[in-house]
Each structure stands twice: as C-alpha cells, then as structure tokens.
Design an enzyme around this catalytic site. Structure first.
Site, PDB file in Angstrom:
ATOM      1  N   LYS A  84       0.555  -1.284   0.258  1.00 58.01           N
ATOM      2  CA  LYS A  84      -0.067  -0.233  -0.200  1.00 58.01           C
ATOM      3  C   LYS A  84       0.770   1.155  -0.213  1.00 58.01           C
ATOM      4  O   LYS A  84       2.442   1.313   0.796  1.00 58.01           O
ATOM      5  CB  LYS A  84      -0.532  -0.040   1.265  1.00 58.01           C
ATOM      6  CG  LYS A  84      -2.212  -1.320   1.483  1.00 58.01           C
ATOM      7  CD  LYS A  84      -2.740  -0.762   2.475  1.00 58.01           C
ATOM      8  CE  LYS A  84      -3.507  -1.638   2.490  1.00 58.01           C
ATOM      9  NZ  LYS A  84      -4.974  -1.966   3.374  1.00 58.01           N
TER      10      LYS A  84
ATOM     11  N   HIS B 193      -7.482 -12.554   0.387  1.00 54.89           N
ATOM     12  CA  HIS B 193      -7.512 -11.998   1.966  1.00 54.89           C
ATOM     13  C   HIS B 193      -7.226 -13.088   3.492  1.00 54.89           C
ATOM     14  O   HIS B 193      -6.190 -13.218   4.261  1.00 54.89           O
ATOM     15  CB  HIS B 193      -8.038 -11.304   2.475  1.00 54.89           C
ATOM     16  CG  HIS B 193      -6.978  -9.920   2.564  1.00 54.89           C
ATOM     17  ND1 HIS B 193      -6.584  -9.533   1.960  1.00 54.89           N
ATOM     18  CD2 HIS B 193      -7.127  -9.400   3.741  1.00 54.89           C
ATOM     19  CE1 HIS B 193      -5.193  -8.649   2.667  1.00 54.89           C
ATOM     20  NE2 HIS B 193      -6.688  -8.370   3.666  1.00 54.89           N
TER      21      HIS B 193
ATOM     22  N   ARG C 179      -3.613 -14.487   3.185  1.00 54.87           N
ATOM     23  CA  ARG C 179      -2.858 -13.961   4.037  1.00 54.87           C
ATOM     24  C   ARG C 179      -2.999 -14.026   5.874  1.00 54.87           C
ATOM     25  O   ARG C 179      -2.474 -14.222   6.367  1.00 54.87           O
ATOM     26  CB  ARG C 179      -3.593 -13.011   3.718  1.00 54.87           C
ATOM     27  CG  ARG C 179      -1.754 -11.575   4.006  1.00 54.87           C
ATOM     28  CD  ARG C 179      -2.546 -10.003   3.713  1.00 54.87           C
ATOM     29  NE  ARG C 179      -2.297  -8.944   4.113  1.00 54.87           N
ATOM     30  CZ  ARG C 179      -1.152  -7.799   4.261  1.00 54.87           C
ATOM     31  NH1 ARG C 179      -0.141  -8.873   3.663  1.00 54.87           N
ATOM     32  NH2 ARG C 179      -1.235  -6.709   5.101  1.00 54.87           N
TER      33      ARG C 179
END
Length: 298
Positions: free
Chosen positions: A172, A244, A247
């Site tokens: 990010k 995700h 993750r």
C-alpha cells in the site's frame, strides 16, 4: 465548489499527499459518491462547502435501512476523512461529521483456513493444464509470503531474489518490503516460469510481470478471486474463501507456531503493530503458552 471538483481534488490529495493505492482511493471515492447520489435523488441542492450535519444524518439514516453497522461505520469514516480534507484546505470551517457517532461494532476476527484446508485446495489444482502450474505457484506464494492480492498480481520477475531467499513486495502506498520465501515456493514459481510462462506471447509492458493470463497480460484481482472460488467449490469446502484468507492464514499459522508478532508485522507490511495484534485474538491459547514458557514465575 461543486461535488465533482471537490472529489477530484480529494482524489489527487489521497494519491499524491498520502500515497494511497488506486483501489483504496476508489473505495474512499465510492463513499462520497453514495452521498452525492442520495442528495441528487432527493433534490437536495447543497454543495460540499455548505452541507450540514442534519443532511448527513438523514443520509446515514437512509443507508442504515440496507447496510449493517460495519458498513455504515466505514462510510462514516470515509466521509469524515473527506470533510477533514476540506477543513484542512480551508474550504470549510467545520466538519459536518463531527457530531455524528459511528455505530458500535465488535472487532472482526479474520477468517482463516487450517493447514489441511490449504493443502486440499492446492492439491485440487489440475496440473495437466498449463494454467495449473501458474495457479499452484500463485496460491503457494499467497500463503507462504502472506501477500495481498494486488501485491501478487503486481509481482515482478525483477522482484525475485531467490539466491538470498527473499522477494521484494510493493504494498500500500507503494511502500516496499522484503519478505522471506521458502524453497518449495521458489521451486513452484521457477517451474511455472521455465515450463509455462516462457511459451506465452507477452506484450512489452508485461515482460517483467510474473503471473500472466493466456494472452500474456497481467492477471486481474477478479481472476484470482475466481480461481480460488472455483477450487473451494471443487473440494466442497463450506467456507467463504478469498485471496485475503490465505494472508490471514499465513499470519495465524506463524503466530500459532511461535513466530514473533513484530516479525509478522514486518512481513505483512502493517504500519502499526496494532493492526497485526488482531491475530492474537484468533487463538488465545498463544497467550497462555507465552506465560507458561517465558514468565519467570511459571
């Protein structure tokens, strides 16, 4: 100042000043566009510099009929950020969200998969097809490196430092970090590159991108979601699984096996340790184990 002018300025601020990703900026923008749409549909002709708390409260009441508390809290947070920007730039003197409270929500624990679930999903990949080698390499990378889906799709061949045992990840806000990569995952990526990717006709702009579709172009986030969803359906797993989830599972399994929370934070690319601490709530037995192992009075 019109809404579109204010929104465009805000998007530029998020991109240049705060260095947020395209997807994050789109998410912030969507919250504001929902408010604009509400005002238009109700013939409320108030610009961003004159909008009152009462009008915002009416909007929040409107969306509360169809959105849960977590979604409402996210929209309120997005709007508060937008109006804080207008105050910061001296366009407004006040933030109409200052008197509006966000709904109380519990802390959402991340969904995770067991090691057995992950193994079963990866074993369900059809390796007789060229994309099978690619999909295995992708899912192994998601899980063994704890990447966000955008970090996976943007991974470059020039980011692979296999001799050193690391990959360079751009996260990010274009922040870069080095993440360890295990030998088995290195092997699957190399097999894909040497046996499948080398046969693709690759446009010049994607020559350095690791994971490609059949046309030699970068995979989309949506395609990664689809690949995982189809595998989950294939094995009959009754869970909602996204990229995700891999993750989250990466972080949870590391913590369960004794990894340091600070090390997990660095590998995930979290700016604050507070974000990483949510994994402490997934398995509270780790807290007991820490006391029993390390406290002098054990």
């Amino acid at each position: 100042m019109t809404w579109q002018h204010a929104l465009k300025d805000y998007q530029m601020y998020l991109k240049i000043e705060r260095g947020l990703s395209k997807n994050t900026i789109e998410s912030y923008s969507l919250d504001i566009e929902k408010l604009i749409s509400y005002l238009d549909s109700n013939n409320i002709a108030i610009g961003p510099l004159k909008l009152t708390s009462e009008s915002v409260q009416q909007f929040i009441y409107h969306i509360s009929k169809e959105l849960n508390a977590r979604s409402r809290a996210r929209i309120i947070s997005g709007l508060r950020s937008f109006f804080n920007y207008l105050v910061f730039e001296d366009y407004r003197q006040d933030n109409p969200l200052d008197l509006i409270e966000s709904p109380k929500i519990g802390r959402k624990l991340p969904d995770t998969l067991s090691e057995e679930d992950i193994n079963t999903i990866i074993e369900a990949i059809d390796l007789s097809k060229p994309e099978g080698e690619r999909n295995r390499a992708m899912l192994e990378t998601l899980y063994s490196c704890g990447l966000r889906v955008s970090e996976l799709t943007n991974l470059k061949i020039s980011d692979l430092f296999f001799d050193e045992g690391f990959i360079k990840v751009t996260g990010k806000g274009d922040k870069q970090r080095f993440v360890p990569i295990v030998k088995s995952t290195q092997k699957y990526i190399q097999i894909y590159i040497d046996q499948v990717r080398c046969h693709l006709s690759i446009p010049k702009e994607f020559e350095d991108t690791v994971f490609l579709n059949r046309r030699g172009k970068q995979l989309t986030r949506a395609m990664i979601f689809t690949i995982i969803r189809q595998l989950v359906e294939k094995i009959g797993l009754k869970k909602i699984v996204s990229p995700h989830t891999f993750r989250h599972s990466f972080a949870t399994h590391l913590l369960e096996n004794g990894a340091d929370l600070r090390a997990i934070q660095l590998m995930l690319g979290h700016e604050s340790i507070t974000t990483t601490e949510i994994y402490m709530h997934v398995d509270r037995s780790q807290l007991t184990k820490a006391i029993e192992t390390y406290h002098p009075r054990k």
